[in-house]
Design an enzyme around this catalytic site. Structure first.
Site, PDB file in Angstrom:
ATOM      1  N   SER A  41       0.812  -1.216   0.000  1.00  0.00           N
ATOM      2  CA  SER A  41       0.000   0.000   0.000  1.00  0.00           C
ATOM      3  C   SER A  41       0.847   1.267   0.000  1.00  0.00           C
ATOM      4  CB  SER A  41      -0.934   0.013   1.221  1.00  0.00           C
ATOM      5  OG  SER A  41      -0.196   0.039   2.420  1.00  0.00           O
TER       6      SER A  41
ATOM      7  N   LYS B 197      -6.031   4.941   7.953  1.00  0.00           N
ATOM      8  CA  LYS B 197      -4.871   5.681   7.450  1.00  0.00           C
ATOM      9  C   LYS B 197      -5.175   7.177   7.353  1.00  0.00           C
ATOM     10  CE  LYS B 197      -2.971   1.772   4.869  1.00  0.00           C
ATOM     11  NZ  LYS B 197      -2.719   1.170   3.556  1.00  0.00           N
TER      12      LYS B 197
END
Length: 808
Positions: A654, A697
């Protein structure tokens, strides 16, 4: 490419309370069987429970907490209620082979009745036998038999004495046995007198003694036969008396159980054994311990006649549904217990104990697959039983051929059971791949989902599920605002605004805790505020590490910039999950480039802190750079990438887009905005791909920016394909609505680099080059410059090498 960022409404999908047609869940019909979102698993369970062929056992696979056990038990119970109670199973003593107890099948309830009847028989045996053997008739007949033996022996010796007297001899009994001695005047001659007799007289006496001695030997030889005849007569008498004392009782039992040939046969064997051991039974009371050095291979008489009721279905109305919480080998397949007696371990058929498979025989057995596989020999034992369709009770050592000591070998019991294993998906796929017998024995897979599409219809079903849980656990009803907040929270749990979590255990936990806070507040029903307080309290109990990391960032111990610009430095985002609590953390990712031969060095990988997926993501970057900027010349750089201040492993791809942005910035020498953080995976074509944990996040970077002060410049760049997953906390939504924070979706690397640098990415013109002042143009020119420098720094080649290269 202008990118305005997402609107606040795109960051959170609300459930409007007014869309729910009730005031509280007290008005809602509960969804009792927990089938919500499990249509695939329900169909598999219905099929697996209904089909009767061997091998069609069921493996219910899915994460823990998705309701596998209650739903499986529900289907099994419904099916079991339509089936009759299975038979009883008993073990009885095998009089021919004591080490092999016999198994007898009886209709439900009949086993208990037979056990009680045999216990009553044993209780009546001793008084009945005592009365019979102490009766005057028995004593008289026994005395007559013994008297007959005495008379026969007396007659023989009387006749022998008469013959001896006629020949002048006397028959005497001495400690050494019977002897003949000469007589004179009615007195036995002494040895001296005998020697004084004439030689002819002595010889005559010796001849007469020898003849009489032969007759004496014949009499003595007949004595054991007469003794045996007497014992035989006594045994016949005892048998007759015993039959008279207990025969009627046993015949009554045989008539009562006349339909069961095995029981009638066993009662015949009991009768014969009682007749054979009547005196032993009387002398020991039936329960006396065996004497030291005696035969311990047989139990005392009374224990031999008992019935070991292995499986009792007398109180069962239908087929059993059994869940074994501790599936050890013996708990599954049964065991033979031992007792210590005079320093030795002994056993008999009364100490045979059933296992879960015995109790579930004729019905259904539910097991946890992980617990089963962690118990030694249990998995192999279960497979062997299902394969052979027999239940054989033996120790694991016997089953594996590891020991050869003498023990009981109970007769196997036929097995008819449907087994349901509960486990996670990984376990199911590992068994399918590694155990060839698994697919033959567990042909039905019931795959449980942990999420459900979020539609208006399913939201109403979800309200019914909440109503069912609250009523089952005695919780307060939830009003429509509380239900709406639960629905929104479950979308956040599954990490997808378009889906709902159906992880029943997680839902139940939030409902219980919301009920607690509602009672603390004195509410009549659980509201959205109570649900929110429960959610906040759960986070507060688990977020010590998150708070500590954020504190270290704010203090400057962990270096994260949220303002300004830096070359080759990007704020990446990662997720840390501990104890079921996940939170986002910003990470500084830096890149450095220099002249080289096309290597992109992942420092994390070099020091073995990188997982394989992260390493794959970094290798993709080299492919992207070579294909876009150096397809016709060598990629003449050496680059290094690293997660700064990372002291543990790094896994996942990611951060590959953030690493690519840092690399492009370092190559082009273009500064990157530190007010933006980046997450997303990239492929070799420059497409930005979806990642997990997008909500955590974004919130992790937002929390740092909020503490330092929101400027309106900060934000997060995410993959456009992750927009559908956004369920951000209200603080973030309100900040975006006020323009103080931004969430930018991107589909291509070029979109992201423009946001980070403020410069156009640039597209190739008709000549095949990138325009001046674009990031792509600067990257390509820098790489071309490095390529020239590499050629200039290389040693001159021989002419023939140049010609060969040109030919190639």
């Amino acid at each position: 490419m202008a990118n305005r960022g997402l609107d606040a409404e795109q960051l959170y999908r609300r459930c409007v309370p007014e869309s729910l047609p009730f005031e509280t869940t007290a008005e809602v019909e509960p969804l009792e069987d927990g089938r919500l979102g499990q249509s695939r698993a329900v169909q598999a369970l219905r099929f697996g429970v209904g089909i009767e062929h061997p091998g069609y056992n069921i493996f219910a696979l899915g994460p823990p907490g998705t309701g596998k056990f209650p739903l499986a038990r529900h289907f099994l119970t419904r099916r079991a209620e339509s089936r009759p109670a299975p038979p009883d199973w008993i073990y009885v003593y095998n009089f021919e082979h004591p080490e092999r107890p016999r198994a007898i099948r009886l209709p439900a309830g009949m086993g208990l009745r037979l056990r009680q009847d045999m216990e009553q028989l044993v209780e009546e045996l001793r008084p009945a036998l005592s009365s019979a053997f102490e009766s005057e008739e028995y004593q008289a007949r026994r005395q007559a038999i013994e008297e007959e033996f005495r008379e026969r022996s007396n007659r023989a010796f009387t006749e022998l004495r008469r013959k001896a007297q006629e020949r002048g001899l006397a028959l005497l009994q001495t400690p050494m046995g019977w002897v003949f001695a000469p007589l004179r005047g009615g007195q036995v001659l002494s040895p001296e007198d005998l020697q004084a007799l004439p030689e002819a007289e002595r010889r005559r006496i010796e001849e007469e003694v020898e003849r009489l001695q032969q007759e004496l030997q014949q009499v003595l030889a007949q004595m054991p036969r007469w003794q045996r005849e007497m014992q035989r007569s006594l045994r016949e008498l005892n048998r007759e008396v015993t039959n008279f004392a207990v025969g009627a009782r046993i015949e009554d039992l045989q008539e009562k159980y006349a339909k069961f040939a095995a029981v009638v046969e066993h009662l015949d064997a009991v009768r014969r054994d009682i007749v054979r051991h009547a005196r032993e039974f009387l002398s020991s009371g039936g329960e006396a311990q065996e004497p030291a050095g005696g035969d311990r291979s047989q139990p005392p008489p009374a224990r031999r006649y008992r019935v070991n009721l292995l499986v009792d279905n007398s109180e069962t109305d239908y087929a059993p549904v059994v869940y074994e919480d501790n599936p050890t080998y013996q708990n599954l397949l049964g065991r033979v217990e031992y007792v210590s007696q005079m320093g030795a371990l002994i056993t008999d058929f009364n100490l045979i104990r059933p296992g879960a498979l015995h109790r579930a025989n004729g019905g259904y057995l539910i097991l946890d697959a992980r617990r089963l596989l962690t118990q030694p020999f249990a998995w192999e034992g279960l497979k062997r039983a299902l394969r052979s369709r027999q239940l054989r009770i033996e120790s694991p050592g016997q089953a594996m051929g590891l020991i050869s000591t003498i023990s009981l070998e109970p007769e196997p019991v036929p097995l008819d059971v449907k087994v349901v294993l509960l486990g996670d998906r990984l376990l199911y796929y590992l068994l399918s791949a590694l155990d060839p017998e698994f697919g033959q024995l567990f042909k039905v897979a019931a795959d449980f989902s942990e999420e459900l599409e979020r539609t208006e219809e399913n939201q109403l079903l979800y309200a019914r599920l909440i109503a069912a849980i609250t009523r089952r656990e005695g919780l307060m009803p939830f009003d429509r605002t509380g239900v709406a907040r639960i629905i929104e929270h479950t979308s956040r749990l599954v990490g997808d605004a378009g889906r709902l979590s159906i992880h029943l255990e997680s839902i139940a936990e939030v409902l219980r805790e919301s009920d607690y806070w509602a009672r603390e507040n004195g509410n009549g029903a659980v509201t959205a505020a109570d649900v929110q307080r429960a959610i906040d309290a759960r986070i507060r109990r688990s977020d010590r590490l998150r708070e500590r990391i954020q504190e270290e960032i704010l203090r400057g111990t962990i270096l994260i910039d949220t303002a300004g610009e830096r070359v080759g430095q990007v704020n990446g985002l990662s997720v840390i999950e501990l104890g079921g609590f996940a939170f986002g953390r910003p990470n500084r990712i830096t890149a450095r480039v220099r002249l080289g031969r096309g290597e992109v060095v992942d420092i994390e990988r070099e020091v073995k802190l990188s997982g394989p997926i992260h390493s794959k993501g970094v290798l993709i970057l080299a492919g992207f750079l070579g294909a876009r900027y150096a397809s016709e010349r060598p990629l003449s750089l050496s680059a290094s990438l690293v997660f700064e201040q990372s002291y543990s492993g790094v896994e996942g791809d990611s951060a590959s887009s953030a690493e690519l942005y840092a690399l492009l910035s370092a190559i082009a020498g273009v500064p990157v905005k530190q007010s933006l953080a980046v997450t997303g995976s990239v492929n070799q074509h420059g497409d930005i791909q979806a990642i997990g944990g997008v909500n955590e996040k974004i919130e992790g970077f937002f929390d740092i920016c909020r503490e330092r002060g929101l400027t309106g410049e900060q934000g997060v760049i995410i993959p456009a394909s992750n927009v559908q997953h956004l369920m951000l906390k209200q603080e973030v939504v309100e900040a975006v609505r006020a323009g103080r924070f931004h969430v930018y979706p991107v589909e291509r690397v070029d979109e992201g680099i423009e946001l980070l640098t403020g410069l156009p990415a640039g597209e190739r013109d008709e000549s095949g080059g990138y325009p001046e002042g674009t990031v792509n143009g600067m990257v390509e020119r820098r790489l071309a410059e490095l390529s020239r420098k590499l050629r200039q720094s290389s040693p001159p080649r021989a002419p023939e090498e140049s010609e060969e290269e040109e030919q190639r």
